[in-house]
Design a protein around this motif. Structure first.
Motif, mmCIF file in Angstrom:
data_model
loop_
_atom_site.group_PDB
_atom_site.id
_atom_site.type_symbol
_atom_site.label_atom_id
_atom_site.label_comp_id
_atom_site.label_asym_id
_atom_site.label_seq_id
_atom_site.Cartn_x
_atom_site.Cartn_y
_atom_site.Cartn_z
ATOM 1 N N THR A 64 0.912 -1.417 0.034
ATOM 2 C CA THR A 64 -0.100 0.181 -0.102
ATOM 3 C C THR A 64 -0.055 1.403 0.154
ATOM 4 N N ASP A 65 1.693 1.362 0.871
ATOM 5 C CA ASP A 65 2.804 2.842 0.429
ATOM 6 C C ASP A 65 3.727 2.579 -0.668
ATOM 7 N N PRO A 66 3.432 4.009 -1.021
ATOM 8 C CA PRO A 66 3.637 4.122 -2.291
ATOM 9 C C PRO A 66 5.253 4.407 -2.762
ATOM 10 N N ASP A 87 10.348 -4.915 -22.244
ATOM 11 C CA ASP A 87 9.163 -4.303 -21.400
ATOM 12 C C ASP A 87 7.903 -3.595 -21.492
ATOM 13 N N ASP A 88 7.949 -3.992 -22.987
ATOM 14 C CA ASP A 88 6.293 -3.655 -23.592
ATOM 15 C C ASP A 88 5.639 -4.395 -23.748
ATOM 16 N N VAL A 89 5.998 -5.661 -23.160
ATOM 17 C CA VAL A 89 4.346 -7.194 -22.790
ATOM 18 C C VAL A 89 4.177 -6.579 -21.194
ATOM 19 N N PHE A 90 4.772 -5.822 -20.497
ATOM 20 C CA PHE A 90 4.083 -5.482 -19.158
ATOM 21 C C PHE A 90 2.934 -5.020 -19.287
ATOM 22 N N ASN A 91 2.132 -5.497 -18.122
ATOM 23 C CA ASN A 91 0.826 -5.010 -18.097
ATOM 24 C C ASN A 91 0.784 -3.757 -17.362
ATOM 25 N N PHE A 92 -0.343 -4.325 -17.242
ATOM 26 C CA PHE A 92 -1.108 -2.579 -15.471
ATOM 27 C C PHE A 92 -0.209 -2.596 -14.067
ATOM 28 N N GLY A 93 -0.459 -4.315 -13.924
ATOM 29 C CA GLY A 93 -0.586 -4.222 -12.582
ATOM 30 C C GLY A 93 0.798 -4.055 -12.371
ATOM 31 N N LYS A 94 1.876 -4.241 -13.671
ATOM 32 C CA LYS A 94 3.655 -4.081 -13.396
ATOM 33 C C LYS A 94 4.189 -2.683 -13.835
ATOM 34 N N MET A 95 2.820 -1.884 -13.893
ATOM 35 C CA MET A 95 3.564 -0.345 -13.711
ATOM 36 C C MET A 95 2.891 0.343 -12.470
ATOM 37 N N ASP A 96 3.246 1.677 -12.150
ATOM 38 C CA ASP A 96 3.102 2.763 -11.101
ATOM 39 C C ASP A 96 1.840 3.887 -12.049
ATOM 40 N N ASP A 97 1.266 4.179 -10.524
ATOM 41 C CA ASP A 97 0.168 5.818 -11.113
ATOM 42 C C ASP A 97 1.141 6.447 -11.329
ATOM 43 N N PRO A 98 0.987 6.904 -12.682
ATOM 44 C CA PRO A 98 -0.303 7.136 -12.989
ATOM 45 C C PRO A 98 -0.601 6.133 -14.313
ATOM 46 N N GLU A 99 0.190 6.334 -14.980
ATOM 47 C CA GLU A 99 -0.767 4.597 -15.575
ATOM 48 C C GLU A 99 -0.340 4.093 -15.884
ATOM 49 N N HIS A 100 -0.553 3.126 -14.024
ATOM 50 C CA HIS A 100 -1.377 2.186 -13.751
ATOM 51 C C HIS A 100 -2.588 2.633 -14.191
ATOM 52 N N ALA A 101 -2.716 3.922 -13.019
ATOM 53 C CA ALA A 101 -4.251 3.891 -13.140
ATOM 54 C C ALA A 101 -5.226 4.358 -14.145
ATOM 55 N N ARG A 102 -4.216 4.931 -15.340
ATOM 56 C CA ARG A 102 -5.149 4.972 -16.093
ATOM 57 C C ARG A 102 -5.432 4.301 -17.047
ATOM 58 N N HIS A 352 -3.194 -1.938 -6.096
ATOM 59 C CA HIS A 352 -2.817 -3.756 -7.438
ATOM 60 C C HIS A 352 -3.661 -4.514 -7.252
ATOM 61 N N GLN A 353 -4.313 -4.293 -6.346
ATOM 62 C CA GLN A 353 -5.543 -5.472 -6.431
ATOM 63 C C GLN A 353 -5.881 -6.084 -7.331
ATOM 64 N N CYS A 354 -6.235 -6.694 -7.115
ATOM 65 C CA CYS A 354 -6.266 -8.485 -8.611
ATOM 66 C C CYS A 354 -7.741 -7.740 -9.426
ATOM 67 N N VAL A 355 -7.743 -6.895 -11.024
ATOM 68 C CA VAL A 355 -8.844 -6.559 -11.128
ATOM 69 C C VAL A 355 -10.262 -6.783 -11.400
#
Length: 405
Positions: A64-66, A87-102, A352-355
């Motif tokens: 939970t800690d950023p 790197d281009d195979v990583f999904n949003f689960g392997k990203m940080d905000d704001p790109e993860h959230a987007r 990042h909890q499972c969508v």
């Protein structure tokens, strides 16, 4: 800084269940570390020495800690597999905000409570149809092949607008990609095959969009430039992976556990409303993801009195956290009435909890109730000690489960 000599003295990770131990129990080393050193160094196959977290509280902090990053492109991320994922195979689960959230927002609405609850009748129909097919296969039959795997395949296939043997091949590739006993070349080939399958699937939706999630991603986001082709493929892959193998594994494991506990099974058959909480306890008790999830400390962070320096890799061990006696009294006992079972980290925790966790919960509730109440004489056809558990995989599962009724 750890020297090479010191690193070789660290315990090699991941730890694995021994064939002689109960396959439902995590490796005993987890409990020892959680009690004595809930934050400690381990050594991975590549010589890196990330911190291993085994206590519920320290794991919750890292999730939970950023100050802890999920960025898969960060080279300090713990590497559980023996090949480099582009790197281009990583999904949003392997990203940080704001790109993860987007990117997550593009699919999250499809897996929210209201649309998932609306799927209950369709999922129930699928489960009853698979139960009939299991019976038609004749006793004994393999529950994994005839029930546990087809159900999530049909459900996620309906969401994505895909069906047929391609999903079965994808599932086989995903199993191989998570099998550390294979060579780097074999695991890499499985990943490439999965990417190719999903890329072809997305191309088909571009040519002929339908009323499904992939078509919506193509029409609403790819065509507007908000999603690149590779981002689309990575997003669909994570939905497929999250919605298929882990759910199938939990159906088989959950069935096995309940068949071995007649008293709790009798309670659930008499009180089917209890399956909702039973699923939470089974998720806690089994924790499919055996090795945990990786993070990188962006700043110096103190966890349980241990300094985790900035730039350090961190492994959040989910099975160990889910057996923490400070949170779950008598944690090694399966208790389908446990009042706080939902505090588990089987789906991760935090942003990042499972969508797809809501869909997984509903599938498991319906699949287990349909099977165990629909076949009151269900019983294993093979002694428990002879069952083929995938103990070496990063995801715990059963390769087959022969049953009679």
């Amino acid at each position: 800084m750890f020297t090479e000599d010191v690193a070789t003295d660290l315990p090699a990770y991941p730890f694995r269940r021994d064939r002689g131990d109960c396959p439902f129990a995590p490796p005993p080393r987890y409990g020892q570390l959680r009690e004595e050193q809930p934050v400690t160094r381990v050594r991975l196959w590549d010589g890196s020495t990330p911190f291993l977290l085994t206590g519920h509280e320290v794991c919750r902090t890292a999730l939970t800690d950023p100050r802890f990053s999920s960025d898969g492109a960060n080279r300090a991320q713990p590497r559980f597999v023996k090949f480099d994922i582009p790197d281009d195979v990583f999904n949003f689960g392997k990203m940080d905000d704001p790109e993860h959230a987007r990117l997550r927002r593009m699919v999250a609405g499809h897996f929210a409570s209201r649309p998932v609850e609306a799927m209950r009748p369709a999922i129930t129909t699928i489960c009853h149809a698979q139960l009939r097919q299991l019976v038609q296969a004749g006793s004994p039959a393999d529950l994994v092949a005839h029930y546990a795997f087809p159900i999530p395949s049909l459900v996620i296939g309906g969401v994505l607008g895909v069906a047929g043997p391609g999903l079965d091949e994808f599932a086989r590739d995903s199993t191989r990609a998570l099998d550390p006993s294979l060579s780097a070349e074999e695991m890499g080939a499985a990943i490439n095959s999965m990417v190719g399958f999903v890329d072809d699937l997305c191309a088909a939706k571009r040519a002929a969009p339908g009323d499904d999630l992939i078509s919506r991603l193509v029409l609403d986001f790819e065509r507007t430039g908000e999603l690149t082709r590779k981002q689309l493929v990575a997003t669909v892959m994570v939905v497929l992976l999250a919605g298929y193998e882990t759910t199938a594994n939990m159906i088989a494991l959950g069935t096995t556990a309940l068949l071995r506990d007649p008293e709790q099974l009798a309670f659930l058959r008499a009180e089917p409303a209890g399956f909702a909480n039973a699923v939470e306890e089974l998720l806690r008790w089994h924790t499919i993801v055996q090795d945990g999830t990786g993070r990188v400390a962006l700043d110096d962070v103190e966890l349980d009195g241990v300094l985790v320096p900035a730039g350090s890799g961190v492994i959040v061990n989910l099975p160990a956290a889910n057996r923490d006696p400070d949170v779950f009294p008598d944690p090694d006992r399966l208790d389908v009435t446990r009042h706080n079972a939902r505090r588990h980290f089987a789906f991760g925790y935090g942003v990042h909890q499972c969508v797809g966790m809501t869909l997984a919960r509903v599938e498991l509730q319906i699949a287990l109730e349909t099977l165990l109440c629909g076949l009151p004489g269900l019983a294993p056809a093979t002694p428990f000690e002879d069952l083929d558990f995938a103990l070496e995989s990063m995801n715990l599962g059963l390769r087959s489960l022969p049953v009679t009724w």
